[in-house]
Enzyme design. Structure first.
Site: not given
Ligand code: NAP
Ligand code: HSE
Length: 441
Positions: A14, A104, A133, A186, A204
């Site tokens: 995402t 985080k 975010g 996402g 957080k």
């Molecule tokens: P996600 O959609 O699950 O994406 C994770 C990515 O990392 C995927 O591309 C996955 O590969 C890759 N990955 C995971 N484990 C791996 C490993 N062991 N080796 C190599 N690649 C690996 O997660 P996300 O929502 O983008 O979140 C990513 C980070 O940002 C997290 O720490 C989350 O807490 C943080 N975050 C997310 C949001 C949000 O709104 N989503 C907001 C703020 C912070 P594949 O694509 O091949 O599966």
């Molecule tokens: N899963 C987290 C949330 C993503 O819903 O706030 C942003 O950090």
């Protein structure tokens, strides 16, 4: 100045996809964006269909290959999880590369180790996307609010749970359906238990406390209650009493009145995460959907609120790219090794301790399931009074063959006295069970 900055991306989910979209379309953005060159990206599975156009030769399943690539200057960690994320961040630092992360979970648990390594190596680890975010809150706390003594940080800092609670209150949607919508959009963590059980918000608030009050706190000591046991009837009763229910994360400096002239005095903090009744006229009550809001109370600023989208691809990528630009700006301007900018680097200036949670004072919402018989409300009231818990209101909502539901809102009282009175009330023969016990503003 056309120095290119090589970017290595760990993760293309995402957030990673949102970052790539910005880097691939620099027109109309800060001119520095066009100086960022995406060198390599690691994913778990190269064969997976991607929502963005990426040259497959840039993809690898070995994240260490990205970190070690000599063309990569800045590592962007958006893969999540504790390991290998922690080791990859430390490896990048040891190679003299600055890091941007949205993770985080890793910062709340290993932030001190990472900051120490980064400061020693003379590199930055920036974490704007880790909290709120797309809302700028980390750098404002480090920089723009630096002249304040912060008294309290409170707010809605999990988008998934705020989305779920908003939908449930709006149209009575079922918890499970809304959670699966939040996953599709996402917003949710890969294990949504981190969202709904409150652990993401606890990560957080630990990070925000460290920045606001001058030193790291022990993440595992933050009392945490999620929304997973919340019943729709509590949202309904709260609304009838003039409140919304929000998952709040709160950190308060209880020592601010005793602070001596010594800047390095330890800070004594109360920090917790809990579903909380918020009066409908309060600014946090109107924060709905995936939006987050963080209220900072400080001296001399008074109150300031940061509001905006707390999760999702675009908003989070906006925060990630802001951090990359901060690093790129310094790299582009500097001609030789220079000391770290003290406002941008991670810095602690005193110890922080969490006080025993029984010392936390707050108002409470309690729902009791009781027999519908004369004198029950009186006996409950007396037991609260005996334990010095003052009642703001007590209302009977439902009476049926199964009994009655009695909802009590207390005045501000410490958690110790509250727990003590509830344990006595539970022993009353007319009380069948404690339906809910939530915080209240
Ligand atoms: P996600 O959609 O699950 O994406 C994770 C990515 O990392 C995927 O591309 C996955 O590969 C890759 N990955 C995971 N484990 C791996 C490993 N062991 N080796 C190599 N690649 C690996 O997660 P996300 O929502 O983008 O979140 C990513 C980070 O940002 C997290 O720490 C989350 O807490 C943080 N975050 C997310 C949001 C949000 O709104 N989503 C907001 C703020 C912070 P594949 O694509 O091949 O599966
Ligand atoms: N899963 C987290 C949330 C993503 O819903 O706030 C942003 O950090």
């Amino acid at each position: 100045m056309n120095k290119k900055i090589g970017i290595g991306l760990l993760g293309l989910g995402t957030v990673g996809t949102g970052v790539v979209k910005i880097l691939q379309s620099p027109q109309g953005r800060n001119p520095l964006v066009s100086q960022l060159e995406l060198i390599k990206i690691s994913v778990r599975n190269k064969e997976k269909h991607r929502k963005t156009t990426i040259n497959s030769t840039n993809l690898t399943e070995d994240p260490f290959e990205v970190v070690n690539d000599p063309l990569v200057n800045v590592i962007v960690e958006v893969m999540g999880g504790l390991e290998p994320a922690r080791s990859l961040i430390l490896e990048a630092i040891s190679l003299g590369k600055s890091v941007v992360t949205a993770n985080k979970a890793v910062i709340a648990r290993h932030g001190e180790e990472i900051a120490e390594a980064a400061n020693k190596a003379g590199v930055y680890v920036l974490i704007e996307a880790a909290v709120g975010g797309g809302i700028p809150i980390i750098e404002p706390l480090k920089q723009s609010l630096g002249g304040n003594k912060i008294r309290k940080v409170s707010g809605i800092i999990n988008g998934t749970t705020n989305y779920i609670l908003s939908q449930m209150s709006k149209d009575g949607s079922a918890y499970k359906d809304v959670l699966s919508e939040a996953q599709k959009l996402g917003y949710a963590e890969s294990d949504p238990a981190a969202d709904v059980e409150g652990f993401d918000a606890a990560d957080k608030i630990s990070i925000l406390s460290g920045l606001a009050f001058g030193g790291p706190i022990n993440r595992s000591e933050v009392p945490t209650k999620g929304i997973n046991n919340l019943e729709t009837r509590d949202l309904d009763y709260a609304s009838r009493l003039g409140y919304s229910i929000k998952l709040l994360a709160i950190a308060e400096n209880l020592s601010h009145q005793n602070v001596t002239k010594n800047l390095y005095d330890p800070a004594h903090l109360a920090a917790w995460v809990e579903p909380t009744l918020v009066p409908t006229e309060h600014p946090l009550a109107g924060v709905n959907g995936v939006n987050n809001a963080i209220l900072i109370e400080g001296d001399p600023i008074g109150e300031v609120m940061f509001y905006g989208p707390g999760a999702g691809s675009g908003p989070t990528a906006s925060a990630v790219v802001a951090d990359i630009l901060n690093i790129a700006g310094i790299k582009t301007m500097s001609t030789k090794d220079e000391p770290l900018d003290p406002l941008l680097q991670a810095a602690s200036w005193r110890e922080c301790h969490l006080v025993d949670s029984t010392r936390i004072s707050q108002k409470n919402y309690v729902r009791l399931i009781t027999e519908d018989s004369p004198g029950v409300i009186g006996r409950i009231g007396n037991l609260f009074g005996d334990n010095k818990v003052s009642i703001q209101s007590i209302v009977q909502f439902d009476a049926s063959a199964d009994g009655a539901e009695i909802v009590v809102i207390t005045h501000k009282v410490n958690k110790g006295a509250m727990e003590c009175s509830l344990s006595k009330i539970r022993e009353l023969k007319e009380v069948k069970s404690l339906g809910a016990h939530l915080g209240c503003l």
